[in-house]
Design a protein around this motif. Structure first.
Motif, PDB file in Angstrom:
ATOM      1  N   TYR A   1       0.832  -1.205   0.000  1.00 45.56           N
ATOM      2  CA  TYR A   1       0.000   0.000   0.000  1.00 45.56           C
ATOM      3  C   TYR A   1       0.869   1.258   0.000  1.00 45.56           C
ATOM      4  N   ASP A   2       1.332   1.646  -1.177  1.00 50.26           N
ATOM      5  CA  ASP A   2       2.274   2.767  -1.259  1.00 50.26           C
ATOM      6  C   ASP A   2       1.720   4.088  -0.745  1.00 50.26           C
ATOM      7  N   PRO A   3       0.378   4.340  -0.729  1.00 50.32           N
ATOM      8  CA  PRO A   3      -0.082   5.607  -0.147  1.00 50.32           C
ATOM      9  C   PRO A   3       0.255   5.753   1.333  1.00 50.32           C
ATOM     10  N   PHE A   4       0.521   4.639   2.012  1.00 47.28           N
ATOM     11  CA  PHE A   4       0.873   4.703   3.429  1.00 47.28           C
ATOM     12  C   PHE A   4       2.373   4.919   3.641  1.00 47.28           C
ATOM     13  N   LEU A   5       3.160   4.826   2.580  1.00 49.21           N
ATOM     14  CA  LEU A   5       4.610   5.013   2.687  1.00 49.21           C
ATOM     15  C   LEU A   5       4.959   6.471   2.421  1.00 49.21           C
ATOM     16  N   PRO A   6       6.050   6.967   3.014  1.00 45.13           N
ATOM     17  CA  PRO A   6       6.392   8.384   2.840  1.00 45.13           C
ATOM     18  C   PRO A   6       6.853   8.738   1.441  1.00 45.13           C
ATOM     19  N   GLY A   7       7.349   7.763   0.691  1.00 45.38           N
ATOM     20  CA  GLY A   7       7.779   8.036  -0.681  1.00 45.38           C
ATOM     21  C   GLY A   7       9.118   8.725  -0.784  1.00 45.38           C
ATOM     22  N   LYS A   8       9.890   8.754   0.287  1.00 41.68           N
ATOM     23  CA  LYS A   8      11.206   9.400   0.283  1.00 41.68           C
ATOM     24  C   LYS A   8      12.008   8.888   1.470  1.00 41.68           C
ATOM     25  N   HIS A   9      13.309   9.149   1.447  1.00 49.43           N
ATOM     26  CA  HIS A   9      14.207   8.832   2.563  1.00 49.43           C
ATOM     27  C   HIS A   9      14.014   7.393   3.034  1.00 49.43           C
ATOM     28  N   THR A  10      14.093   6.450   2.097  1.00 49.09           N
ATOM     29  CA  THR A  10      13.784   5.058   2.418  1.00 49.09           C
ATOM     30  C   THR A  10      14.915   4.136   1.999  1.00 49.09           C
ATOM     31  N   ILE A  11      15.246   3.201   2.885  1.00 55.49           N
ATOM     32  CA  ILE A  11      16.185   2.120   2.603  1.00 55.49           C
ATOM     33  C   ILE A  11      15.421   0.805   2.725  1.00 55.49           C
ATOM     34  N   GLN A  12      15.683  -0.126   1.811  1.00 57.70           N
ATOM     35  CA  GLN A  12      15.005  -1.416   1.838  1.00 57.70           C
ATOM     36  C   GLN A  12      16.025  -2.536   1.939  1.00 57.70           C
ATOM     37  N   VAL A  13      15.773  -3.472   2.860  1.00 53.86           N
ATOM     38  CA  VAL A  13      16.625  -4.647   3.034  1.00 53.86           C
ATOM     39  C   VAL A  13      15.790  -5.875   2.718  1.00 53.86           C
ATOM     40  N   ASP A  14      16.250  -6.702   1.786  1.00 52.36           N
ATOM     41  CA  ASP A  14      15.484  -7.891   1.409  1.00 52.36           C
ATOM     42  C   ASP A  14      16.415  -8.896   0.740  1.00 52.36           C
ATOM     43  N   ASP A  15      16.093 -10.183   0.891  1.00 53.92           N
ATOM     44  CA  ASP A  15      16.894 -11.201   0.206  1.00 53.92           C
ATOM     45  C   ASP A  15      16.363 -11.515  -1.187  1.00 53.92           C
ATOM     46  N   ASP A  16      15.263 -10.860  -1.577  1.00 53.63           N
ATOM     47  CA  ASP A  16      14.698 -11.016  -2.921  1.00 53.63           C
ATOM     48  C   ASP A  16      14.896  -9.696  -3.671  1.00 53.63           C
ATOM     49  N   ALA A  17      15.833  -9.688  -4.579  1.00 55.98           N
ATOM     50  CA  ALA A  17      16.187  -8.444  -5.267  1.00 55.98           C
ATOM     51  C   ALA A  17      15.067  -7.930  -6.164  1.00 55.98           C
ATOM     52  N   SER A  18      14.122  -8.776  -6.531  1.00 53.48           N
ATOM     53  CA  SER A  18      13.043  -8.328  -7.414  1.00 53.48           C
ATOM     54  C   SER A  18      12.087  -7.365  -6.721  1.00 53.48           C
ATOM     55  N   ARG A  19      12.136  -7.286  -5.406  1.00 52.69           N
ATOM     56  CA  ARG A  19      11.187  -6.449  -4.673  1.00 52.69           C
ATOM     57  C   ARG A  19      11.645  -5.009  -4.508  1.00 52.69           C
ATOM     58  N   PHE A  20      12.901  -4.729  -4.798  1.00 56.24           N
ATOM     59  CA  PHE A  20      13.434  -3.398  -4.508  1.00 56.24           C
ATOM     60  C   PHE A  20      12.750  -2.320  -5.339  1.00 56.24           C
ATOM     61  N   GLY A  21      12.251  -1.313  -4.644  1.00 56.66           N
ATOM     62  CA  GLY A  21      11.762  -0.115  -5.287  1.00 56.66           C
ATOM     63  C   GLY A  21      10.429  -0.225  -5.975  1.00 56.66           C
ATOM     64  N   ARG A  22       9.763  -1.363  -5.907  1.00 64.96           N
ATOM     65  CA  ARG A  22       8.497  -1.453  -6.636  1.00 64.96           C
ATOM     66  C   ARG A  22       7.344  -0.842  -5.857  1.00 64.96           C
ATOM     67  N   ARG A  23       7.566  -0.488  -4.592  1.00 65.61           N
ATOM     68  CA  ARG A  23       6.531   0.173  -3.799  1.00 65.61           C
ATOM     69  C   ARG A  23       6.833   1.644  -3.551  1.00 65.61           C
ATOM     70  N   THR A  24       8.120   1.990  -3.471  1.00 68.52           N
ATOM     71  CA  THR A  24       8.487   3.360  -3.135  1.00 68.52           C
ATOM     72  C   THR A  24       9.908   3.623  -3.626  1.00 68.52           C
ATOM     73  N   PRO A  25      10.246   4.871  -3.977  1.00 71.03           N
ATOM     74  CA  PRO A  25      11.626   5.182  -4.372  1.00 71.03           C
ATOM     75  C   PRO A  25      12.584   4.906  -3.207  1.00 71.03           C
ATOM     76  N   LEU A  26      13.787   4.452  -3.547  1.00 69.90           N
ATOM     77  CA  LEU A  26      14.757   4.085  -2.521  1.00 69.90           C
ATOM     78  C   LEU A  26      16.010   4.945  -2.610  1.00 69.90           C
ATOM     79  N   GLU A  27      16.544   5.283  -1.451  1.00 75.13           N
ATOM     80  CA  GLU A  27      17.877   5.882  -1.401  1.00 75.13           C
ATOM     81  C   GLU A  27      18.948   4.811  -1.423  1.00 75.13           C
ATOM     82  N   LEU A  28      18.578   3.599  -0.947  1.00 76.09           N
ATOM     83  CA  LEU A  28      19.537   2.497  -0.941  1.00 76.09           C
ATOM     84  C   LEU A  28      18.790   1.179  -0.896  1.00 76.09           C
TER      85      LEU A  28
END
Length: 626
Positions: free
Chosen positions: A277-304
């Motif tokens: 639910y991306d409307p609940f995410l701030p949409g900025k200043h976000t880092i994502q940690v995951d063991d599945d690389a396909s998930r990165f950035g598909r919900r919100t822009p990432l700084e890292l």
């Protein structure tokens, strides 16, 4: 001479499969007969192949091992689709056998002809047809490895006449992957992650199901950076217990201060979550940690983006993260969280002894008290999701499963069937809505047939509650959401299942205790209030307008359950002088600094390891021992 069917079952047995869920008949007959003649594996007869797929998904999620379902040609295997979508999107390793019409008739428009190898491609990692005995056993082992290795569904199509042919190759033996390796993050990503944590003044951690084996590491990081910790629905059972940094849940079923903490943070860290639910995410200043690389950035822009197992990544980054000392942001969010829960506590305690129909929140709250410490709860999609999310207290041993990603109705009872087979010694409780139960009502017969001690709690409000809520949000009057009252207890008795119907709140606790102590299956039909609805902790002005237009309904702006007790306890982590400056001598709701909640909830705190102590590194390590 062994047949292809014999070989198929022997390969499954070697892979650790102990049962196949399905409906016998037609093109499946060679496989079913092979099961009959093979020790160590059984056929579990269900009333609908959809339920078989749900059951396999639940078994796989409880055990972490491959589970199997099957459907006969045409309608038999198309019934599998709903449950397979659920399994695939939940990451459950499931193999589905979609048997087929005679191989010589394929492409002729034959009776019950479909094309399973096309139908199931979207809900599987692997979908192929066995065209002849020469492909066995290699293609089956390939399918198994896809399901287990990629954590999802694999589908094999097998014509009935091919299954009856003699095996062309020896079966042999083959080691199947059962334990995954750990993804180690690149060193430069760890270094960048640590610098971002050190530079940020206000850090917020948001956790999903990927923190399953990382509770201690998340607590240690939260202590180090003085961060509030929120969670998605699938992360609740793995991170909320023994968590002195808890600020609740975000999303459509959310509660507490999670949304606010995320919006006001300088840095949001998404840990093992694919929160949709991306409307609940701030949409900025976000880092994502995951063991599945396909998930990165598909919900919100990432700084890292940090590619690694959550526990391993946090262990490495903790070596580089400095201890923060400014608790203002953390303390403020803990206060807001407690205040948010205090503000709605009366929503499920007001007039509970007299309110008829019964508050569903009250039923869920009592269930939380009386259920076993290691119970497995399966939850129907809809308002049952809300009551489970807000009133079932995790403790590190309980499991809560539902169709949380695919959102299918009617999943709870068939999930409970698979969970009970997977964990025969554990208490398995299906939280079923009357709409969901009615959709796959025949599975009551499956429970009775196999004498499964599943406990079925029906929230019977004669309504599709979540649909009614959706209409209200849009400013529409509810239409075709309500139906005639049904006595599910009477139906269960007719099926040979012990049951009871509860219509008054004063009878709820005794009825639940009686149901849970029954040695066999039991259905408890509780007549609940259809007007008990719940909205997210953050709604848009348009949604507010919608609720105003749909006046006359009772809407709860949040749920609490025993989480209020946890929030109150966590306020004691705030040093007394700082708390006194910011809030006076009392925390929100009049809780004294030196005291905690009394009476209610003490049993649950004992289950979860006691009230949270002041967060120290050593205490954080003790929290959530895996």
């Amino acid at each position: 001479m062994a047949t292809v069917a014999d070989q198929f079952i022997e390969v499954l047995r070697q892979a650790g499969v102990r049962r196949i869920y399905g409906v016998v008949g037609d093109s499946l007959n060679p496989i079913v007969d092979a099961v009959r003649r093979t020790s160590g594996i059984e056929w579990v007869h269900v009333r609908n192949e959809e339920a078989g797929a749900f059951a396999a998904a639940a078994e796989a999620q409880v055990t972490g091992r491959l589970a199997v379902c099957a459907g006969s040609c045409g309608p038999g295997n198309t019934h599998l689709i709903q449950g397979l979508y659920d399994a695939h999107r939940s990451g459950a390793p499931v193999l589905a056998l979609a048997s087929h019409i005679p191989s010589t008739q394929i492409g002729s428009g034959y009776f019950q002809e479909t094309h399973p190898e096309r139908l199931f491609t979207e809900c599987s990692h692997y979908c192929e047809m066995i065209n002849g005995p020469e492909q066995m056993p290699r293609i089956l082992r390939t399918a198994i490895q896809h399901a287990v290795g990629l954590r999802g569904v694999a589908v094999l199509t097998l014509p009935g006449d091919t299954a009856s042919k003699d095996a062309a190759r020896p079966t042999g033996r083959h080691d199947v992957l059962t334990e995954h390796g750990t993804v180690h993050p690149p060193a430069d990503q760890v270094a960048q992650f640590a610098r971002a944590l050190n530079d940020a003044r206000k850090v917020m951690l948001f956790c999903g199901s990927g923190v399953r084996n990382a509770h201690a590491e998340v607590m240690e990081l939260a202590h180090r950076v003085l961060s509030p910790v929120g969670h998605a629905l699938r992360g609740k059972e793995w991170i909320q217990y023994d968590n002195p940094f808890d600020v609740g849940m975000s999303g459509l079923l959310g509660y507490g201060a999670c949304y606010e903490a995320m919006q006001e943070a300088d840095l949001v860290v998404l840990l093992g979550t694919d929160f949709p639910y991306d409307p609940f995410l701030p949409g900025k200043h976000t880092i994502q940690v995951d063991d599945d690389a396909s998930r990165f950035g598909r919900r919100t822009p990432l700084e890292l983006a940090v590619h690694g197992d959550v526990a391993q990544t946090l262990r490495l980054v903790l070596e580089k993260v400095e201890q923060k000392h400014d608790r203002a942001y953390l303390n403020e969010m803990l206060h807001r969280h407690a205040k948010a829960l205090e503000g709605v506590v009366s929503a499920y305690t007001r007039d509970i002894d007299r309110h008829v129909p019964i508050h569903p929140e009250y039923v869920a709250s009592v269930l939380d008290d009386v259920a076993a410490d290691d119970a497995v709860f399966t939850v129907d999609t809809g308002m049952c999701n809300v009551w489970a999310a807000r009133y079932l207290t995790p403790n590190g041993r309980r499991r809560v499963m539902g169709s949380f990603v695919h959102g299918s109705m009617a999943n709870a009872l068939p999930h409970a069937i698979g969970a009970q087979y997977a964990a025969p010694g554990r208490q398995v409780i299906s939280l079923s809505g009357d709409g969901g139960l009615g959709m796959l009502l025949g599975e009551l017969l499956t429970v009775r047939l196999h004498r499964l001690p599943v406990k079925i709690l029906v929230f019977n409000n004669s309504s599709l509650g979540m649909v009614r809520l959706e209409m209200m949000v849009d400013g529409l009057p509810s239409y075709e959401t309500d139906h005639e009252s049904v006595d599910f207890a009477a139906i269960a008795r007719g099926a040979g299942i012990e049951s009871a119907r509860v219509e008054r709140p004063g009878d709820v606790r005794d009825a639940l205790e009686r149901a849970l102590s029954a040695p066999g299956p039991y259905l408890l039909d509780v007549v609940t209030d259809p007007n008990a609805l719940s909205i997210p902790p953050h709604i848009t002005p348009q949604q507010v307008k919608g609720f105003a237009l749909a006046a006359g309904k009772t809407v709860l702006t949040g749920g609490v359950g025993k989480m209020l007790d946890l929030a109150r306890s966590n306020l004691r982590n705030i040093p007394a002088p700082e708390r006194a400056r910011s809030r006076g001598s009392r925390a929100p709701g009049g809780v004294r600094r030196t005291g905690g909640p009394s009476g209610r909830g003490s049993r649950r705190r004992r289950r979860a390891g006691g009230a949270a102590a002041a967060p120290r590194p050593s205490a954080a390590r003790r929290c959530g021992a895996r």
